[in-house]
Every structure is written in C-alpha cells, then in structure tokens.
Design a protein around this motif. Structure first.
Motif, PDB file in Angstrom:
ATOM      1  N   VAL A  51      57.897  -4.067  67.401  1.00 26.84           N
ATOM      2  CA  VAL A  51      58.154  -3.505  66.081  1.00 26.84           C
ATOM      3  C   VAL A  51      56.870  -3.603  65.259  1.00 26.84           C
ATOM      4  N   LEU A  52      56.636  -2.588  64.470  1.00 24.88           N
ATOM      5  CA  LEU A  52      55.494  -2.565  63.556  1.00 24.88           C
ATOM      6  C   LEU A  52      55.875  -3.239  62.247  1.00 24.88           C
ATOM      7  N   VAL A  53      54.987  -4.084  61.762  1.00 22.12           N
ATOM      8  CA  VAL A  53      55.089  -4.635  60.411  1.00 22.12           C
ATOM      9  C   VAL A  53      53.930  -4.055  59.620  1.00 22.12           C
ATOM     10  N   ALA A  54      54.228  -3.303  58.567  1.00 21.87           N
ATOM     11  CA  ALA A  54      53.220  -2.511  57.876  1.00 21.87           C
ATOM     12  C   ALA A  54      52.421  -3.334  56.873  1.00 21.87           C
ATOM     13  N   PRO A  60      54.636  -7.554  50.859  1.00 19.87           N
ATOM     14  CA  PRO A  60      54.657  -8.926  51.371  1.00 19.87           C
ATOM     15  C   PRO A  60      53.720  -9.065  52.563  1.00 19.87           C
ATOM     16  N   ASP A  61      53.210 -10.260  52.778  1.00 19.44           N
ATOM     17  CA  ASP A  61      52.210 -10.486  53.816  1.00 19.44           C
ATOM     18  C   ASP A  61      52.780 -10.196  55.210  1.00 19.44           C
ATOM     19  N   PRO A  62      52.161  -9.291  55.974  1.00 19.39           N
ATOM     20  CA  PRO A  62      52.748  -8.917  57.265  1.00 19.39           C
ATOM     21  C   PRO A  62      52.714 -10.021  58.315  1.00 19.39           C
ATOM     22  N   LEU A  63      51.705 -10.889  58.297  1.00 19.54           N
ATOM     23  CA  LEU A  63      51.684 -11.984  59.269  1.00 19.54           C
ATOM     24  C   LEU A  63      52.872 -12.918  59.074  1.00 19.54           C
ATOM     25  N   LEU A  64      53.190 -13.211  57.827  1.00 16.93           N
ATOM     26  CA  LEU A  64      54.315 -14.100  57.557  1.00 16.93           C
ATOM     27  C   LEU A  64      55.648 -13.409  57.845  1.00 16.93           C
ATOM     28  N   ARG A  75      62.611 -11.856  72.227  1.00 21.70           N
ATOM     29  CA  ARG A  75      61.756 -11.160  73.179  1.00 21.70           C
ATOM     30  C   ARG A  75      60.786 -10.179  72.554  1.00 21.70           C
ATOM     31  N   ILE A  76      61.190  -9.483  71.518  1.00 23.71           N
ATOM     32  CA  ILE A  76      60.489  -8.296  71.075  1.00 23.71           C
ATOM     33  C   ILE A  76      59.070  -8.612  70.592  1.00 23.71           C
ATOM     34  N   GLY A  77      58.142  -7.714  70.922  1.00 28.19           N
ATOM     35  CA  GLY A  77      56.761  -7.883  70.518  1.00 28.19           C
ATOM     36  C   GLY A  77      56.536  -7.511  69.066  1.00 28.19           C
ATOM     37  N   LEU A  78      55.393  -7.945  68.539  1.00 26.68           N
ATOM     38  CA  LEU A  78      55.053  -7.766  67.138  1.00 26.68           C
ATOM     39  C   LEU A  78      53.750  -6.984  67.036  1.00 26.68           C
ATOM     40  N   MET A  79      53.805  -5.828  66.420  1.00 27.73           N
ATOM     41  CA  MET A  79      52.612  -5.022  66.141  1.00 27.73           C
ATOM     42  C   MET A  79      52.314  -5.200  64.652  1.00 27.73           C
ATOM     43  N   ILE A  80      51.332  -6.038  64.344  1.00 23.01           N
ATOM     44  CA  ILE A  80      51.118  -6.482  62.974  1.00 23.01           C
ATOM     45  C   ILE A  80      49.951  -5.722  62.374  1.00 23.01           C
ATOM     46  N   ALA A  81      50.239  -4.923  61.352  1.00 23.33           N
ATOM     47  CA  ALA A  81      49.176  -4.191  60.676  1.00 23.33           C
ATOM     48  C   ALA A  81      48.298  -5.172  59.910  1.00 23.33           C
ATOM     49  N   HIS A  82      46.994  -4.996  60.046  1.00 21.23           N
ATOM     50  CA  HIS A  82      46.046  -5.888  59.369  1.00 21.23           C
ATOM     51  C   HIS A  82      44.908  -5.037  58.801  1.00 21.23           C
ATOM     52  N   THR A  84      41.474  -4.645  57.749  1.00 20.28           N
ATOM     53  CA  THR A  84      40.248  -5.382  58.025  1.00 20.28           C
ATOM     54  C   THR A  84      39.389  -5.476  56.762  1.00 20.28           C
ATOM     55  N   GLY A  85      38.748  -6.639  56.589  1.00 22.06           N
ATOM     56  CA  GLY A  85      37.807  -6.790  55.490  1.00 22.06           C
ATOM     57  C   GLY A  85      38.249  -7.728  54.399  1.00 22.06           C
ATOM     58  N   PHE A  86      39.530  -8.087  54.341  1.00 24.39           N
ATOM     59  CA  PHE A  86      40.009  -8.952  53.274  1.00 24.39           C
ATOM     60  C   PHE A  86      40.118 -10.409  53.715  1.00 24.39           C
ATOM     61  N   THR A  87      40.194 -10.631  55.017  1.00 21.66           N
ATOM     62  CA  THR A  87      40.187 -11.970  55.588  1.00 21.66           C
ATOM     63  C   THR A  87      38.988 -12.050  56.522  1.00 21.66           C
ATOM     64  N   ALA A  88      38.257 -13.141  56.477  1.00 22.66           N
ATOM     65  CA  ALA A  88      37.120 -13.293  57.380  1.00 22.66           C
ATOM     66  C   ALA A  88      37.589 -13.109  58.821  1.00 22.66           C
ATOM     67  N   PRO A  89      36.842 -12.389  59.639  1.00 22.70           N
ATOM     68  CA  PRO A  89      37.324 -12.097  60.994  1.00 22.70           C
ATOM     69  C   PRO A  89      37.564 -13.337  61.841  1.00 22.70           C
ATOM     70  N   THR A  90      36.770 -14.387  61.656  1.00 24.51           N
ATOM     71  CA  THR A  90      37.009 -15.609  62.416  1.00 24.51           C
ATOM     72  C   THR A  90      38.325 -16.260  62.005  1.00 24.51           C
ATOM     73  N   VAL A  91      38.645 -16.188  60.710  1.00 23.33           N
ATOM     74  CA  VAL A  91      39.918 -16.738  60.230  1.00 23.33           C
ATOM     75  C   VAL A  91      41.081 -15.903  60.750  1.00 23.33           C
ATOM     76  N   ALA A  92      40.969 -14.570  60.645  1.00 24.87           N
ATOM     77  CA  ALA A  92      42.023 -13.687  61.143  1.00 24.87           C
ATOM     78  C   ALA A  92      42.243 -13.890  62.641  1.00 24.87           C
ATOM     79  N   ALA A  93      41.158 -14.075  63.381  1.00 25.24           N
ATOM     80  CA  ALA A  93      41.291 -14.295  64.829  1.00 25.24           C
ATOM     81  C   ALA A  93      42.128 -15.539  65.113  1.00 25.24           C
ATOM     82  N   ARG A  94      41.889 -16.604  64.354  1.00 26.11           N
ATOM     83  CA  ARG A  94      42.665 -17.824  64.572  1.00 26.11           C
ATOM     84  C   ARG A  94      44.113 -17.646  64.131  1.00 26.11           C
TER      85      ARG A  94
END
Length: 365
Positions: A51-54, A60-64, A75-82, A84-94
C-alpha cells in the motif's frame, strides 16, 4: 519483500489516515485510527502486495502512518512516499532501514522531488525543479551507500557533503526504490535509481513512449527497471452502470470543488500532470475504457484517470498495459474503503485468472 523479479506482477493500494477523495469530502480529524486500520486490513485481505502512504506538505507523517499500518497488518508491504531534501539522507536511510527491520523487510521508498512549487514552499523549499532532481539524485546515492556500505564513507556533491557516513542498521534485503517524474531532469534520476518507475494512468501510446525513454535512460547504468501504472478503477456489475457511476463521481467532484470555492484548475507545473491533461484534451474516453474527465476537472493534480467497466472488462484493460511492459498496478478508488474491498473481491482475481490463462495458453502453443 525485496526487489521483485522483472516479470512478477504486483498490485499496490492506497491507504490514507482518514476518508477523503475528489468526490468525498474529508470526515473527522486528519488521523482516524479505526479507519486507517480498516483500510489497511481491507487491502491485506484483498490480496494487495503493498500500500502507498502519500506525502504532501500538510499531511500526517508517512513514516509514522506506515509504522501503524505495519502494526495492524501481518504481511502487506509498505510503499512510503518520501519527499527528498527535508531530512538528511543519512538520517532517512536509518529511519527506513529501522522500519524495514522492525517489519521483517516490508518497506519500500517512493522518492518524490515535488512537482508543485507552492506545496514545497510550505516547508521552506525554494529550489527550482531541476535543482530538486539533482538533489534527489545525490540523496538516493547516499541512501544506497548507507544501506550497503560496510565501512564509513565520504560523499561530496552540490547539495550534500558527508564525512564518515555510516549506518549500523541495514535493511533486511535491498529496499526497493520507486520513482516518478517525466521531465528530462527526472528521467536522468530514474535511469540511475528507479527500481520501479511510476507512471500515471496515460494512454497506451503515451505509456509506450515513456517506457521507451526510461529504458533508454537506464541502459547506460546497466539497469532494467520495472514499470508501475497508477489508475482509479470504477467498477459496476454492468458496463452501463459503471459509466453512470463514473459520471456521478464527476458531478460530485465538481460540486465539492464549488463548495470549496475552487474555480478552474490551475495550470500544473509538473510534466506528469501535463501529460494527463494532454490525454484529456483528446476526449473523455480513450483507448478501450480510459476515463479522463476527472483529471481534466481537477487539473490532473494527482493520480486521477480511471478505467471504467465491469471487473472483467477492467482486468482486460489492465492486461493491455501489461502487454506494454507494466508489471505493477497502483490502484485506488474514489470511494476508498468500499472500492478497496471490491478490488480485492472482484478485480484482482479477474486479472490474475486472465494472466494465468494466458500463460497456460502460451505453454500449450
């Protein structure tokens, strides 16, 4: 749920934290936990793969939200829209790797650079579109390094400088990267990074042309991306009733826009919306059963074209796109919960039956 084989078929639904669509006024607060749970579980029971979270600037924050979806499903997978540019990429990766570990490998990222300057300005971003795509390229370079590097790494680009970057947490397997955007700058990033390239619901001719351009952009990188198509199926037990329902949705969309004081839709800034409007300019009903009137009404501000008919007819129409190279179908309804249930009960089985029958017939030949 790691990277899919090139020819595997995937269905992605859409889960929002409260009820709203072009033809449904929002109800209640911005997060309705019970509705979120019902919608997520309806997709899982219906056989969707993800499922996509926009993401948009006031949402509301899509990761949360994705973490809560994972909590109420199995079971279902998560397609999380993010964006780019508002969170440091190293932080987002973690963050993504952490959620992937906690969910047993259910995470994918839908990397979006943003196609509307006004929405980006709400979060203080004033880069040009080409600058945003250049930033996204660097962001995804760093994301992949964080997920895969066994030693600290350095990175120097126009937008990011990383010294000794490293992530202790790694994904369960490779986190799939979904990516969309039809401009020249976007296609350059797609060729380098898209595991699955996402198109909106365009005509057969448009899809064929854009798939060719993406494949050409990916070839120098030795990559062969999958392709996703986003559509809004409108189903009924007969074709006549399905088209009547489509017209009812259009009427209600117009009414709600009038209630909100919205005049004619503004000219879109992103190439994907312009492509949908170009299709709509050819007529409201294209190819077999592509319905463009709602896209025209809303300025194609998102996934807004429909396939209209019985479940069997719409399944056949999806197979036409399958023939063009599409292997992922991102579908959501104008009546979100009811449509998700109907897709799982009627549309997905009809499509899978037809696809399996094709395979059997090919083997027999």
């Amino acid at each position: 749920m790691s990277l899919l084989p090139p020819d595997a078929t995937e269905f992605i639904g859409f889960v929002a934290p409260h009820e709203v669509s072009e033809s449904r006024a929002p109800r209640g607060p911005s997060i309705e936990p019970d509705y979120l749970r019902l919608l997520a579980q309806a997709h899982e029971r219906g056989g969707f793969d993800r499922v996509l979270v926009a993401f948009y600037a006031t949402a509301p924050d899509p990761l949360l939200i994705a973490a809560e979806i994972a909590h109420v499903t199995q079971r279902i997978g998560l397609m999380i829209a993010h964006r780019t540019g508002f969170t440091a990429p190293t932080v987002a990766a973690r963050q993504f790797a952490t959620l992937d570990r906690l969910t047993g490998g259910r995470v994918a990222i839908h990397a979006i650079s943003g196609g509307d300057d006004r929405d980006l300005a709400r979060d203080g971003d004033h880069l040009t579109k080409d600058e945003r795509y250049a930033r996204t390229r660097e962001f995804l370079d760093i994301l992949r390094l964080s997920w895969t590097s066994d030693v600290p790494f350095d990175f120097t680009g126009a937008h990011y400088r990383i010294a000794g970057g490293f992530s202790e947490v790694k994904p369960v397997k490779a986190i799939p990267v979904y990516f969309g955007g039809a401009s020249t700058a976007a296609l350059a990033v797609a060729g380098r990074h898209a595991d699955t390239y996402a198109l909106w619901g365009e005509t057969h001719a448009q899809v064929r042309e854009l798939i060719g351009r993406v494949r050409a952009a990916a070839a120098p990188h030795g990559r062969v991306p999958r392709f996703s198509l986003s559509l809004r199926p409108i189903l009924a037990e007969t074709e006549e009733r399905a088209w009547a329902r489509a017209e009812d949705i259009l009427v209600e969309t117009r009414r709600l826009r009038a209630v909100r004081g919205l005049g004619p839709a503004a000219t879109p800034q992103n190439e994907g919306s312009r492509r949908l409007l170009a299709a709509a300019a050819e007529g409201p009903r294209l190819d077999k059963r592509l319905y463009t009137a709602i896209a025209a009404e809303t300025g194609a501000s998102g996934n807004s074209t429909a396939l209209v008919g019985t479940p069997e007819q719409v399944a056949d129409a999806l197979l036409d796109y399958h023939d063009l190279g599409v292997r992922t179908f991102l579908i959501r309804g104008f009546d979100p919960l009811e449509d998700a249930i109907q897709y799982g009960r009627d549309l997905l089985p009809a499509f899978k039956h037809r696809l399996a029958r094709r395979g059997t017939e090919a083997e027999a030949a």
